[in-house]
Design a protein around this motif. Structure first.
Motif, PDB file in Angstrom:
ATOM      1  N   SER A 176     -23.939  -6.342  26.981  1.00 47.60           N
ATOM      2  CA  SER A 176     -22.889  -6.391  26.025  1.00 47.60           C
ATOM      3  C   SER A 176     -23.693  -6.031  24.579  1.00 47.60           C
ATOM      4  O   SER A 176     -23.003  -5.346  23.742  1.00 47.60           O
ATOM      5  N   PRO A 177     -24.642  -6.731  24.289  1.00 48.79           N
ATOM      6  CA  PRO A 177     -24.980  -6.350  22.809  1.00 48.79           C
ATOM      7  C   PRO A 177     -25.686  -4.955  22.618  1.00 48.79           C
ATOM      8  O   PRO A 177     -25.725  -4.289  21.676  1.00 48.79           O
ATOM      9  N   LEU A 178     -25.804  -4.226  23.970  1.00 48.68           N
ATOM     10  CA  LEU A 178     -26.257  -2.964  23.618  1.00 48.68           C
ATOM     11  C   LEU A 178     -24.984  -1.764  23.675  1.00 48.68           C
ATOM     12  O   LEU A 178     -25.097  -0.607  23.488  1.00 48.68           O
ATOM     13  N   LEU A 179     -23.895  -2.496  23.956  1.00 46.55           N
ATOM     14  CA  LEU A 179     -22.761  -1.434  23.964  1.00 46.55           C
ATOM     15  C   LEU A 179     -22.197  -1.543  22.581  1.00 46.55           C
ATOM     16  O   LEU A 179     -21.153  -2.396  22.118  1.00 46.55           O
ATOM     17  N   ARG A 180     -22.687  -0.716  21.684  1.00 45.48           N
ATOM     18  CA  ARG A 180     -22.088  -0.667  20.235  1.00 45.48           C
ATOM     19  C   ARG A 180     -21.340   0.465  19.969  1.00 45.48           C
ATOM     20  O   ARG A 180     -21.316   1.602  20.737  1.00 45.48           O
ATOM     21  N   GLY A 181     -20.858   0.758  18.854  1.00 40.20           N
ATOM     22  CA  GLY A 181     -20.084   1.685  18.278  1.00 40.20           C
ATOM     23  C   GLY A 181     -18.721   1.961  19.346  1.00 40.20           C
ATOM     24  O   GLY A 181     -18.157   1.154  19.766  1.00 40.20           O
ATOM     25  N   LYS A 182     -18.754   3.295  19.680  1.00 45.82           N
ATOM     26  CA  LYS A 182     -17.910   3.944  20.667  1.00 45.82           C
ATOM     27  C   LYS A 182     -18.101   3.434  21.952  1.00 45.82           C
ATOM     28  O   LYS A 182     -17.038   3.321  22.821  1.00 45.82           O
ATOM     29  N   LEU A 183     -19.076   2.754  22.356  1.00 44.15           N
ATOM     30  CA  LEU A 183     -19.511   1.931  23.509  1.00 44.15           C
ATOM     31  C   LEU A 183     -18.814   0.753  23.699  1.00 44.15           C
ATOM     32  O   LEU A 183     -18.625   0.193  24.794  1.00 44.15           O
ATOM     33  N   SER A 184     -18.430   0.392  22.492  1.00 44.91           N
ATOM     34  CA  SER A 184     -17.846  -1.243  22.617  1.00 44.91           C
ATOM     35  C   SER A 184     -16.815  -1.416  23.371  1.00 44.91           C
ATOM     36  O   SER A 184     -16.570  -2.441  23.807  1.00 44.91           O
ATOM     37  N   LYS A 185     -16.098  -0.274  23.677  1.00 46.81           N
ATOM     38  CA  LYS A 185     -14.666  -0.499  24.582  1.00 46.81           C
ATOM     39  C   LYS A 185     -15.035  -1.027  25.937  1.00 46.81           C
ATOM     40  O   LYS A 185     -14.550  -1.293  26.766  1.00 46.81           O
ATOM     41  N   TYR A 186     -16.535  -0.632  26.336  1.00 45.16           N
ATOM     42  CA  TYR A 186     -16.884  -1.080  27.823  1.00 45.16           C
ATOM     43  C   TYR A 186     -17.450  -2.530  27.691  1.00 45.16           C
ATOM     44  O   TYR A 186     -17.615  -3.152  29.024  1.00 45.16           O
ATOM     45  N   LYS A 187     -17.585  -3.428  26.680  1.00 53.63           N
ATOM     46  CA  LYS A 187     -17.964  -4.583  26.782  1.00 53.63           C
ATOM     47  C   LYS A 187     -17.169  -5.336  27.634  1.00 53.63           C
ATOM     48  O   LYS A 187     -15.676  -5.571  27.360  1.00 53.63           O
ATOM     49  N   PRO A 188     -17.418  -6.329  28.656  1.00 56.48           N
ATOM     50  CA  PRO A 188     -16.592  -7.313  29.233  1.00 56.48           C
ATOM     51  C   PRO A 188     -16.076  -8.290  28.139  1.00 56.48           C
ATOM     52  O   PRO A 188     -16.498  -8.417  27.025  1.00 56.48           O
ATOM     53  N   ILE A 189     -15.041  -9.025  28.466  1.00 54.35           N
ATOM     54  CA  ILE A 189     -14.234  -9.603  27.363  1.00 54.35           C
ATOM     55  C   ILE A 189     -13.735 -10.904  28.103  1.00 54.35           C
ATOM     56  O   ILE A 189     -13.187 -10.903  29.408  1.00 54.35           O
ATOM     57  N   GLN A 190     -13.804 -11.966  27.467  1.00 56.34           N
ATOM     58  CA  GLN A 190     -13.173 -13.175  28.118  1.00 56.34           C
ATOM     59  C   GLN A 190     -11.584 -13.044  28.121  1.00 56.34           C
ATOM     60  O   GLN A 190     -10.999 -12.690  26.844  1.00 56.34           O
ATOM     61  N   ALA A 191     -11.107 -13.378  29.049  1.00 56.83           N
ATOM     62  CA  ALA A 191      -9.651 -13.695  29.120  1.00 56.83           C
ATOM     63  C   ALA A 191      -8.742 -14.289  28.217  1.00 56.83           C
ATOM     64  O   ALA A 191      -7.867 -13.794  27.466  1.00 56.83           O
ATOM     65  N   LYS A 192      -9.590 -15.377  27.492  1.00 58.74           N
ATOM     66  CA  LYS A 192      -8.889 -15.903  26.619  1.00 58.74           C
ATOM     67  C   LYS A 192      -9.027 -15.295  25.048  1.00 58.74           C
ATOM     68  O   LYS A 192      -8.101 -15.377  24.419  1.00 58.74           O
ATOM     69  N   ASP A 193      -9.949 -14.305  25.039  1.00 60.61           N
ATOM     70  CA  ASP A 193      -9.996 -13.682  23.879  1.00 60.61           C
ATOM     71  C   ASP A 193      -8.742 -12.370  23.821  1.00 60.61           C
ATOM     72  O   ASP A 193      -8.323 -12.033  22.951  1.00 60.61           O
ATOM     73  N   VAL A 194      -8.448 -11.968  25.055  1.00 62.18           N
ATOM     74  CA  VAL A 194      -7.174 -11.139  25.272  1.00 62.18           C
ATOM     75  C   VAL A 194      -6.110 -11.703  24.878  1.00 62.18           C
ATOM     76  O   VAL A 194      -5.129 -11.285  24.110  1.00 62.18           O
ATOM     77  N   ALA A 195      -5.923 -13.113  25.503  1.00 59.72           N
ATOM     78  CA  ALA A 195      -4.747 -13.789  25.132  1.00 59.72           C
ATOM     79  C   ALA A 195      -4.509 -14.176  23.664  1.00 59.72           C
ATOM     80  O   ALA A 195      -3.339 -14.135  23.039  1.00 59.72           O
ATOM     81  N   GLN A 196      -5.638 -14.368  23.061  1.00 63.77           N
ATOM     82  CA  GLN A 196      -5.511 -14.853  21.601  1.00 63.77           C
ATOM     83  C   GLN A 196      -5.137 -13.534  20.726  1.00 63.77           C
ATOM     84  O   GLN A 196      -4.142 -13.627  19.804  1.00 63.77           O
ATOM     85  N   ALA A 197      -5.715 -12.430  21.228  1.00 63.11           N
ATOM     86  CA  ALA A 197      -5.312 -11.156  20.513  1.00 63.11           C
ATOM     87  C   ALA A 197      -3.780 -10.833  20.714  1.00 63.11           C
ATOM     88  O   ALA A 197      -3.245 -10.371  19.700  1.00 63.11           O
ATOM     89  N   MET A 198      -3.298 -11.208  21.809  1.00 63.89           N
ATOM     90  CA  MET A 198      -1.754 -10.815  22.178  1.00 63.89           C
ATOM     91  C   MET A 198      -1.006 -11.665  21.264  1.00 63.89           C
ATOM     92  O   MET A 198      -0.109 -11.196  20.632  1.00 63.89           O
TER      93      MET A 198
END
Ligand SMILES: NC(=O)c1ccc[n+]([C@@H]2O[C@H](COP(=O)([O-])OP(=O)(O)OC[C@H]3O[C@@H](n4cnc5c(N)ncnc54)[C@H](OP(=O)(O)O)[C@@H]3O)[C@@H](O)[C@H]2O)c1
Length: 224
Positions: A176-198
């Protein structure tokens, strides 16, 4: 509209994201009621929660179910779990579209859906193509607000074993820390973070069509 009087509908509320979302909506002061369409009753009681056990192949066009402000769709399956491409299409395309159409007819103004990073109706990959096709179909329903969430691999505790997610969980702290800038969209994400964003984005109640990748989902509210 008075933000204290919003009504929410969730489909997919028993899933990894949907379950987190359900808890957040029940806690949120912005919502007075939360309807959840489910296949089997949930073992939770809450004064704001309305459980509707339904047959997704035969949904009634009822104001009781679809007379809401905001619809949250976290439905989804895998071809392996569904058993065929046709069965997968039902869950990832037919049901979300039907729910959207019924909710729109009953006055819903916001539709929020989790599809996936890489969703593209021209993709050669069946999964990504279906995700892209549902996005296009939802745009044609013409909600005043359509919010599309594009997570990469989801992290979180689920009862079933999914190989890709297990691998992501193990390598995520290194990758995850290596996926920066345009690559950040590839970062795995916690389901809770998706729910909070929604929930955050639904209560912002902005008009238009929006797509959210990792960066926007993890932001403090400044959605672009
Ligand atoms: N997993 C990932 O890494 C990943 C990555 C990017 C995007 N996504 C997408 O994100 C969305 C949410 O994923 P998730 O992992 O939170 O989902 P999940 O845990 O697999 O939950 C799926 C939800 O869909 C419902 N569902 C499945 N088959 C159904 C059917 N035949 N009829 C009615 N309901 C059905 C399930 O209800 P029941 O409890 O009744 O089965 C559950 O509520 C999905 O669209 C998924 O494709 C996932």
């Amino acid at each position: 509209m008075d933000v204290a009087k919003r009504k929410a509908l969730i489909v997919g509320g028993t899933g990894l994201i949907g379950n987190q979302l359900l808890q957040l909506l029940l806690q949120s002061e912005a919502y007075e009621s939360v309807i959840v369409l489910i296949r089997k009753p949930l073992a939770i009681n809450h004064p704001k929660l309305i459980q509707k056990v339904v047959d997704f192949d035969d949904l009634d066009n009822g104001e009781q179910m679809f007379g809401v402000d905001d619809v949250f769709c976290c439905l989804g399956t895998t071809i392996k779990k569904a058993g065929s491409k046709e069965a997968f299409l039902k869950v990832d395309f037919d049901y979300p579209l039907q729910v959207a159409q019924l909710a729109k007819e009953n006055g819903a103004t916001q539709f929020l859906i989790v599809t996936a990073m890489g969703a593209d109706r021209h993709s050669r990959v069946f999964y990504s193509r279906v995700k892209g096709e549902i996005e296009e179909a939802l745009k044609r329903v013409k909600f005043p607000s359509l919010h599309i969430f594009h997570p990469s691999l989801l992290l979180g505790k689920r009862n079933e074993f999914r190989f890709g997610e297990k691998v992501a969980e193990i390598i995520s702290p290194i990758l995850s820390p290596l996926l920066r800038g345009k690559l950040s969209k590839y970062k795995p994400i916690q389901a809770k973070d998706v729910a909070q964003a929604m929930v955050r984005i639904a209560t912002d109640n902005r008009k238009g069509e929006f797509v959210y990748e990792w960066k926007q989902m993890m932001s403090d509210g400044s959605v672009k």
